[in-house]
Design a protein around this motif. Structure first.
Motif, short mmCIF file in Angstrom:
data_model
loop_
_atom_site.label_atom_id
_atom_site.label_comp_id
_atom_site.label_asym_id
_atom_site.label_seq_id
_atom_site.Cartn_x
_atom_site.Cartn_y
_atom_site.Cartn_z
N ILE A 16 3.55 -16.33 -4.04
CA ILE A 16 3.55 -15.94 -2.63
C ILE A 16 4.04 -17.14 -1.81
O ILE A 16 3.29 -18.08 -1.56
CB ILE A 16 2.15 -15.48 -2.19
CG1 ILE A 16 1.70 -14.28 -3.03
CG2 ILE A 16 2.16 -15.12 -0.70
CD1 ILE A 16 0.26 -13.85 -2.79
N SER A 29 5.47 -10.51 -5.38
CA SER A 29 6.20 -11.78 -5.32
C SER A 29 7.02 -12.00 -6.58
O SER A 29 6.69 -11.51 -7.65
CB SER A 29 5.21 -12.94 -5.15
OG SER A 29 4.37 -13.04 -6.28
N ALA A 57 6.70 -9.96 4.83
CA ALA A 57 5.54 -9.09 5.01
C ALA A 57 5.23 -8.90 6.50
O ALA A 57 4.90 -7.79 6.93
CB ALA A 57 4.33 -9.67 4.27
N ILE A 90 -0.46 -7.69 -0.67
CA ILE A 90 0.27 -8.69 -1.45
C ILE A 90 -0.67 -9.24 -2.51
O ILE A 90 -1.51 -10.09 -2.23
CB ILE A 90 0.77 -9.84 -0.56
CG1 ILE A 90 1.50 -9.31 0.67
CG2 ILE A 90 1.66 -10.78 -1.37
CD1 ILE A 90 1.75 -10.37 1.73
N VAL A 137 3.76 -5.50 -1.61
CA VAL A 137 4.80 -6.51 -1.65
C VAL A 137 4.51 -7.41 -2.86
O VAL A 137 3.47 -8.09 -2.89
CB VAL A 137 4.84 -7.34 -0.35
CG1 VAL A 137 5.92 -8.41 -0.43
CG2 VAL A 137 5.05 -6.43 0.86
#
Length: 127
Positions: A42, A37, A50, A62, A35
């Protein structure tokens, strides 16, 4: 809500590749989805997304790419983050078919995730 509360359920680990170490937040069990950003980094909404992936049976990774982790998106945070990123350079590299240093680092992270996932699936095979 404190930053610790926002990241509850995620493990913060360091990942080193190509001479650069960055933090990666991990959570869940199952096939891994990276994932990424957007600016400013974030955010709480990204962490909510998430968690939804985790609830569907996936693992998430992440990576911290820029900004201050856990901050809500705001004009102030965007302005701080924008100074860290050279957007023009990224578009030029994309247009010429080249890869930036961060893109190569992310590819290494993806390879690592794939390798880790393969090892985990091998260890769960029962005979």
């Amino acid at each position: 809500m404190s930053s610790d509360d926002l990241f509850m359920g995620f493990r913060k680990e360091s990942f080193h590749a190509l001479g650069r170490t960055r933090d990666v937040y991990r959570g869940g069990h199952g096939p891994t989805i990276m994932v990424l950003s957007e600016m400013p980094g974030i955010t709480p909404s990204l962490l909510t997304f998430a968690r939804q992936l985790i609830d569907q049976g996936f693992s998430v990774a992440i990576p911290h790419l820029f900004g201050r982790d856990g901050q809500s998106a705001s004009n102030r945070e965007f302005a701080k983050t924008f100074r860290e990123v050279c957007v023009s350079r990224e578009f030029t590299l994309f247009a010429t078919g080249s890869s930036s240093r961060i893109t190569r680092w992310l590819k290494e992270l993806a390879r690592s995730e794939e390798h880790t996932s393969e090892l985990q699936s091998q260890s769960t095979i029962s005979y």
